[in-house]
Design a protein around this motif. Sequence first.
Motif, PDB file in Angstrom:
ATOM      1  N   LYS A   1       1.974 -10.610  -4.060  1.00  0.00           N
ATOM      2  CA  LYS A   1       0.670 -10.324  -3.458  1.00  0.00           C
ATOM      3  C   LYS A   1      -0.365 -10.370  -4.562  1.00  0.00           C
ATOM      4  CE  LYS A   1       1.993  -5.481  -3.691  1.00  0.00           C
ATOM      5  NZ  LYS A   1       2.318  -4.288  -2.954  1.00  0.00           N
ATOM      6  N   ARG A   2      -1.628 -10.557  -4.160  1.00  0.00           N
ATOM      7  CA  ARG A   2      -2.686 -10.607  -5.152  1.00  0.00           C
ATOM      8  C   ARG A   2      -4.024 -10.272  -4.528  1.00  0.00           C
ATOM      9  NH1 ARG A   2      -3.689 -16.937  -6.817  1.00  0.00           N
ATOM     10  NH2 ARG A   2      -5.608 -17.201  -5.646  1.00  0.00           N
TER      11      ARG A   2
ATOM     12  N   VAL B   1     -13.554  -9.791  -4.237  1.00  0.00           N
ATOM     13  CA  VAL B   1     -14.019 -10.894  -3.387  1.00  0.00           C
ATOM     14  C   VAL B   1     -12.946 -11.325  -2.395  1.00  0.00           C
ATOM     15  CG1 VAL B   1     -15.766 -11.714  -4.997  1.00  0.00           C
ATOM     16  CG2 VAL B   1     -13.453 -12.657  -5.128  1.00  0.00           C
ATOM     17  N   GLN B   2     -11.691 -10.958  -2.662  1.00  0.00           N
ATOM     18  CA  GLN B   2     -10.604 -11.183  -1.712  1.00  0.00           C
ATOM     19  C   GLN B   2      -9.623 -10.034  -1.898  1.00  0.00           C
ATOM     20  OE1 GLN B   2      -8.947 -15.104  -1.732  1.00  0.00           O
ATOM     21  NE2 GLN B   2      -7.782 -14.739   0.111  1.00  0.00           N
ATOM     22  N   ASP B   3      -9.517  -9.204  -0.861  1.00  0.00           N
ATOM     23  CA  ASP B   3      -8.669  -8.024  -0.955  1.00  0.00           C
ATOM     24  C   ASP B   3      -7.201  -8.434  -1.078  1.00  0.00           C
ATOM     25  OD1 ASP B   3      -8.055  -5.343  -1.120  1.00  0.00           O
ATOM     26  OD2 ASP B   3      -8.910  -4.816   0.815  1.00  0.00           O
TER      27      ASP B   3
ATOM     28  N   GLY C   1     -19.793 -12.375 -13.470  1.00  0.00           N
ATOM     29  CA  GLY C   1     -19.661 -13.258 -12.323  1.00  0.00           C
ATOM     30  C   GLY C   1     -18.432 -14.145 -12.345  1.00  0.00           C
ATOM     31  N   TYR C   2     -17.576 -14.022 -13.370  1.00  0.00           N
ATOM     32  CA  TYR C   2     -16.340 -14.798 -13.377  1.00  0.00           C
ATOM     33  C   TYR C   2     -15.406 -14.273 -12.292  1.00  0.00           C
ATOM     34  CZ  TYR C   2     -17.247 -17.026 -17.872  1.00  0.00           C
ATOM     35  OH  TYR C   2     -17.760 -17.782 -18.898  1.00  0.00           O
ATOM     36  N   GLU C   3     -14.740 -15.179 -11.602  1.00  0.00           N
ATOM     37  CA  GLU C   3     -13.745 -14.786 -10.621  1.00  0.00           C
ATOM     38  C   GLU C   3     -12.365 -14.882 -11.254  1.00  0.00           C
ATOM     39  OE1 GLU C   3     -12.179 -15.950  -6.153  1.00  0.00           O
ATOM     40  OE2 GLU C   3     -14.248 -16.378  -6.707  1.00  0.00           O
ATOM     41  N   LEU C   4     -11.609 -13.800 -11.148  1.00  0.00           N
ATOM     42  CA  LEU C   4     -10.249 -13.718 -11.642  1.00  0.00           C
ATOM     43  C   LEU C   4      -9.366 -13.190 -10.530  1.00  0.00           C
ATOM     44  CD1 LEU C   4     -12.256 -12.808 -14.186  1.00  0.00           C
ATOM     45  CD2 LEU C   4     -10.071 -12.663 -15.332  1.00  0.00           C
ATOM     46  N   ALA C   5      -8.060 -13.289 -10.712  1.00  0.00           N
ATOM     47  CA  ALA C   5      -7.111 -12.766  -9.734  1.00  0.00           C
ATOM     48  C   ALA C   5      -6.100 -11.880 -10.449  1.00  0.00           C
ATOM     49  CB  ALA C   5      -6.400 -13.902  -9.012  1.00  0.00           C
ATOM     50  N   VAL C   6      -5.527 -10.961  -9.708  1.00  0.00           N
ATOM     51  CA  VAL C   6      -4.443 -10.116 -10.200  1.00  0.00           C
ATOM     52  C   VAL C   6      -3.309 -10.237  -9.191  1.00  0.00           C
ATOM     53  CG1 VAL C   6      -3.705  -7.784 -10.790  1.00  0.00           C
ATOM     54  CG2 VAL C   6      -6.041  -8.510 -11.313  1.00  0.00           C
ATOM     55  N   TRP C   7      -2.096 -10.494  -9.664  1.00  0.00           N
ATOM     56  CA  TRP C   7      -0.966 -10.611  -8.762  1.00  0.00           C
ATOM     57  C   TRP C   7       0.140  -9.631  -9.156  1.00  0.00           C
ATOM     58  CZ3 TRP C   7       4.214 -12.297  -8.988  1.00  0.00           C
ATOM     59  CH2 TRP C   7       4.661 -12.701 -10.232  1.00  0.00           C
ATOM     60  N   SER C   8       1.022  -9.372  -8.207  1.00  0.00           N
ATOM     61  CA  SER C   8       2.150  -8.470  -8.420  1.00  0.00           C
ATOM     62  C   SER C   8       3.303  -8.913  -7.536  1.00  0.00           C
ATOM     63  CB  SER C   8       1.731  -7.033  -8.055  1.00  0.00           C
ATOM     64  OG  SER C   8       2.759  -6.126  -8.375  1.00  0.00           O
ATOM     65  N   LEU C   9       4.502  -8.491  -7.913  1.00  0.00           N
ATOM     66  CA  LEU C   9       5.673  -8.781  -7.078  1.00  0.00           C
ATOM     67  C   LEU C   9       5.613  -7.978  -5.808  1.00  0.00           C
ATOM     68  CD1 LEU C   9       8.415  -8.824  -9.843  1.00  0.00           C
ATOM     69  CD2 LEU C   9       7.448 -10.788  -8.649  1.00  0.00           C
TER      70      LEU C   9
ATOM     71  N   ASP D   1       1.309  -2.591 -11.010  1.00  0.00           N
ATOM     72  CA  ASP D   1       0.783  -1.713  -9.963  1.00  0.00           C
ATOM     73  C   ASP D   1      -0.551  -2.273  -9.481  1.00  0.00           C
ATOM     74  OD1 ASP D   1      -0.388   0.312  -8.414  1.00  0.00           O
ATOM     75  OD2 ASP D   1       0.384   1.922  -9.693  1.00  0.00           O
ATOM     76  N   ILE D   2      -0.500  -3.135  -8.478  1.00  0.00           N
ATOM     77  CA  ILE D   2      -1.684  -3.875  -8.034  1.00  0.00           C
ATOM     78  C   ILE D   2      -2.778  -2.950  -7.495  1.00  0.00           C
ATOM     79  CG2 ILE D   2      -0.873  -4.397  -5.692  1.00  0.00           C
ATOM     80  CD1 ILE D   2      -2.015  -7.292  -6.240  1.00  0.00           C
ATOM     81  N   GLU D   3      -2.402  -1.873  -6.819  1.00  0.00           N
ATOM     82  CA  GLU D   3      -3.403  -0.930  -6.306  1.00  0.00           C
ATOM     83  C   GLU D   3      -4.153  -0.259  -7.455  1.00  0.00           C
ATOM     84  OE1 GLU D   3      -4.534  -0.295  -3.272  1.00  0.00           O
ATOM     85  OE2 GLU D   3      -3.091  -1.482  -2.121  1.00  0.00           O
ATOM     86  N   LEU D   4      -3.431   0.157  -8.484  1.00  0.00           N
ATOM     87  CA  LEU D   4      -4.054   0.769  -9.648  1.00  0.00           C
ATOM     88  C   LEU D   4      -5.011  -0.217 -10.320  1.00  0.00           C
ATOM     89  CD1 LEU D   4      -4.309   3.099 -11.708  1.00  0.00           C
ATOM     90  CD2 LEU D   4      -2.349   2.076 -12.907  1.00  0.00           C
TER      91      LEU D   4
END
Length: 116
Positions: free
Chosen positions: A99-100, A89-91, A108-116, A73-76
């Motif tokens: 999508k991610r 830093v990137q919607d 200050g670490y940059e991470l990403a979250v992705w979802s189907l 659940d990417i929104e959550l």
Amino acid sequence: MAENKLKHEQIQYLEFLSNDIARAKDFYTKCFGWKFTDYGTGYTAFEGDYVDGGFTIGKPVNGSILVVLYSDDIELSKNKVISHGGTIVQDIFSFPGGKRFQFTDLDGYELAVWSL
């Protein structure tokens, strides 16, 4: 560490530097439910369902690697990051396969979250 996490040639452990280990533990516990085990005052190990790692005292260096987490659940996940002090830093954006979004944590670490 559970044996089922040991997969050939797959990332198995991630280690971060942090200026404030207690703050990092609080952030990642609240956002992603990671469990922590302290080893002295300068190191803590974390365990998630499919990831293990640790935080040690040091100055974070952003940009050397992008850790990407999966979410059902990417929104959550995005809302939890924001509510616990992370910065988007990137919607959320679409890419072939899902999508991610990308965020910085409190060190200050940059991470990403992705979802189907």
